[in-house]
Write an enzyme that holds these catalytic residues in place. Sequence first.
Site, PDB file in Angstrom:
ATOM      1  N   LYS A   1       6.583  -1.754   1.726  1.00  0.00           N
ATOM      2  CA  LYS A   1       5.414  -1.161   2.398  1.00  0.00           C
ATOM      3  C   LYS A   1       4.256  -2.127   2.184  1.00  0.00           C
ATOM      4  O   LYS A   1       3.483  -2.006   1.234  1.00  0.00           O
ATOM      5  CB  LYS A   1       5.119   0.236   1.844  1.00  0.00           C
ATOM      6  CG  LYS A   1       4.214   1.039   2.759  1.00  0.00           C
ATOM      7  CD  LYS A   1       4.284   2.505   2.426  1.00  0.00           C
ATOM      8  CE  LYS A   1       3.205   3.316   3.101  1.00  0.00           C
ATOM      9  NZ  LYS A   1       3.339   3.440   4.544  1.00  0.00           N
TER      10      LYS A   1
ATOM     11  N   LEU B   1      11.712   1.629   6.613  1.00  0.00           N
ATOM     12  CA  LEU B   1      11.091   1.998   5.338  1.00  0.00           C
ATOM     13  C   LEU B   1      11.702   3.349   4.966  1.00  0.00           C
ATOM     14  O   LEU B   1      11.687   4.277   5.786  1.00  0.00           O
ATOM     15  CB  LEU B   1       9.575   2.151   5.506  1.00  0.00           C
ATOM     16  CG  LEU B   1       8.832   2.646   4.262  1.00  0.00           C
ATOM     17  CD1 LEU B   1       8.665   1.516   3.249  1.00  0.00           C
ATOM     18  CD2 LEU B   1       7.465   3.215   4.616  1.00  0.00           C
TER      19      LEU B   1
ATOM     20  N   GLU C   1      13.029   3.106  13.217  1.00  0.00           N
ATOM     21  CA  GLU C   1      12.019   4.081  12.800  1.00  0.00           C
ATOM     22  C   GLU C   1      10.854   3.969  13.764  1.00  0.00           C
ATOM     23  O   GLU C   1      10.837   3.104  14.642  1.00  0.00           O
ATOM     24  CB  GLU C   1      11.568   3.800  11.368  1.00  0.00           C
ATOM     25  CG  GLU C   1      10.930   2.426  11.190  1.00  0.00           C
ATOM     26  CD  GLU C   1      10.503   2.137   9.757  1.00  0.00           C
ATOM     27  OE1 GLU C   1      10.329   3.081   8.977  1.00  0.00           O
ATOM     28  OE2 GLU C   1      10.330   0.947   9.436  1.00  0.00           O
TER      29      GLU C   1
ATOM     30  N   ARG D   1       7.655   3.634  -5.219  1.00  0.00           N
ATOM     31  CA  ARG D   1       7.830   2.739  -4.066  1.00  0.00           C
ATOM     32  C   ARG D   1       6.825   1.594  -4.103  1.00  0.00           C
ATOM     33  O   ARG D   1       7.142   0.469  -3.714  1.00  0.00           O
ATOM     34  CB  ARG D   1       7.706   3.533  -2.760  1.00  0.00           C
ATOM     35  CG  ARG D   1       8.096   2.714  -1.540  1.00  0.00           C
ATOM     36  CD  ARG D   1       8.218   3.551  -0.293  1.00  0.00           C
ATOM     37  NE  ARG D   1       6.956   4.160   0.090  1.00  0.00           N
ATOM     38  CZ  ARG D   1       6.820   5.035   1.090  1.00  0.00           C
ATOM     39  NH1 ARG D   1       7.876   5.408   1.790  1.00  0.00           N
ATOM     40  NH2 ARG D   1       5.653   5.548   1.384  1.00  0.00           N
TER      41      ARG D   1
ATOM     42  N   TYR E   1       0.822  -1.211   0.000  1.00  0.00           N
ATOM     43  CA  TYR E   1       0.000   0.000   0.000  1.00  0.00           C
ATOM     44  C   TYR E   1       0.853   1.256   0.000  1.00  0.00           C
ATOM     45  O   TYR E   1       2.062   1.209   0.243  1.00  0.00           O
ATOM     46  CB  TYR E   1      -0.977  -0.008   1.180  1.00  0.00           C
ATOM     47  CG  TYR E   1      -0.426   0.486   2.501  1.00  0.00           C
ATOM     48  CD1 TYR E   1       0.372  -0.315   3.298  1.00  0.00           C
ATOM     49  CD2 TYR E   1      -0.715   1.779   2.943  1.00  0.00           C
ATOM     50  CE1 TYR E   1       0.861   0.145   4.510  1.00  0.00           C
ATOM     51  CE2 TYR E   1      -0.231   2.244   4.158  1.00  0.00           C
ATOM     52  CZ  TYR E   1       0.555   1.425   4.936  1.00  0.00           C
ATOM     53  OH  TYR E   1       1.043   1.888   6.126  1.00  0.00           O
TER      54      TYR E   1
HETATM   55  C1  LIG Z   1       6.934   2.186   8.843  1.00  0.00           C
HETATM   56  C2  LIG Z   1       6.920   3.535   8.224  1.00  0.00           C
HETATM   57  N1  LIG Z   1       8.047   4.264   8.224  1.00  0.00           N
HETATM   58  C3  LIG Z   1       8.090   5.502   7.683  1.00  0.00           C
HETATM   59  C4  LIG Z   1       6.957   6.075   7.120  1.00  0.00           C
HETATM   60  C5  LIG Z   1       7.025   7.447   6.503  1.00  0.00           C
HETATM   61  O1  LIG Z   1       6.923   7.324   5.109  1.00  0.00           O
HETATM   62  P1  LIG Z   1       6.481   8.530   4.164  1.00  0.00           P
HETATM   63  O2  LIG Z   1       7.402   9.665   4.451  1.00  0.00           O
HETATM   64  O3  LIG Z   1       6.689   7.976   2.793  1.00  0.00           O
HETATM   65  O4  LIG Z   1       5.067   8.854   4.465  1.00  0.00           O
HETATM   66  C6  LIG Z   1       5.762   5.345   7.095  1.00  0.00           C
HETATM   67  C7  LIG Z   1       4.558   5.915   6.507  1.00  0.00           C
HETATM   68  O5  LIG Z   1       3.472   5.400   6.625  1.00  0.00           O
HETATM   69  C8  LIG Z   1       5.742   4.045   7.651  1.00  0.00           C
HETATM   70  O6  LIG Z   1       4.625   3.313   7.652  1.00  0.00           O
END
Ligand SMILES: Cc1ncc(COP(=O)(O)O)c(C=O)c1O
Length: 285
Positions: A151, A208, A184, A52, A33
């Site tokens: 993701k 991620l 994270e 991505r 997703y």
């Molecule tokens: C596990 C995880 N890390 C980091 C992020 C931040 O990603 P982005 O900057 O692409 O929204 C997300 C966003 O949902 C996430 O689920």
Amino acid sequence: MEELVMINGAISKPSEAKISVFDRGFLYGDAIYEVVRSYSGKLFAVEPHIDRLFLSAERISMKLPYTKKQYLDRMQEFYQKAPFDDAYLRIQISRGEGPITLDPYAPTTVNEVMYLRPLKPHPREYFERGVPVVIAGVLRNSKKAMDPDIKSGNYLNNVLAYKFAAEKKAHEAIMENSEGFITEATTSNVFCVVNGELWTSPDDSDILRGITRNIVITLAQGLDIPLKKKNFTRQDLKNADEAFLTSSTREVMPIASVNGDVLKSSPGPVTRRLQQAYYDYVKNA
Ligand SMILES: Cc1ncc(COP(=O)(O)O)c(C=O)c1O
């Protein structure tokens, strides 16, 4: 209209939107997703999100039926059905339906669900004063097992981590890896500032690689803020001069405290510069 769902191209009211109990997203989290937001009536950074999505699909050997351009058009068209100025748009693609078996080659066609609603903005004080975070009591999935850089629709690791935030009334929970390094948070990336240097976990660590993280890294380079992609510990984070979270919906959100220990400044000067640079970037996107 407040919310909209589209399943395989057909628009539904959310209350009527249904998917098979044999869908592998439901059975196994066998899905991928993305979440994209809009600013002032325009989807933001949608291309890197689609890139991505394709990377996630490739890594789980999921064959997508459309090209990147076609996904872009589908998302734009769906967004135009309810173009809230500031919208939250989620696209989820599961491997599809089929007999109950782990065999990833059993289903024949993927199921695509898109969901659109007005974005609920975070309170201003989160950006102006920062948010409390906790260190989760569960580790982040190892890249060698369930790579966080996919993701996927399997967020149980993050759900279990979020429990720690919910129990402590914190905004986010940050996960460590088995080596004791910060990875994270449940749905955001982590940065800290130490002696004027901006630190974030290495690209190939158990994270991620957020789209917002990438933008912030580029902005920091443009502002001549020294950047280090390096491993750091919870003690480094607590001792940092500043720290912040990034995600598509949080943008650059200062961290005020870690496990109740208040950081030296929130937002500190580097965080404030990056917040401003991010808003300027969004305005010109
Ligand atoms: C596990 C995880 N890390 C980091 C992020 C931040 O990603 P982005 O900057 O692409 O929204 C997300 C966003 O949902 C996430 O689920």
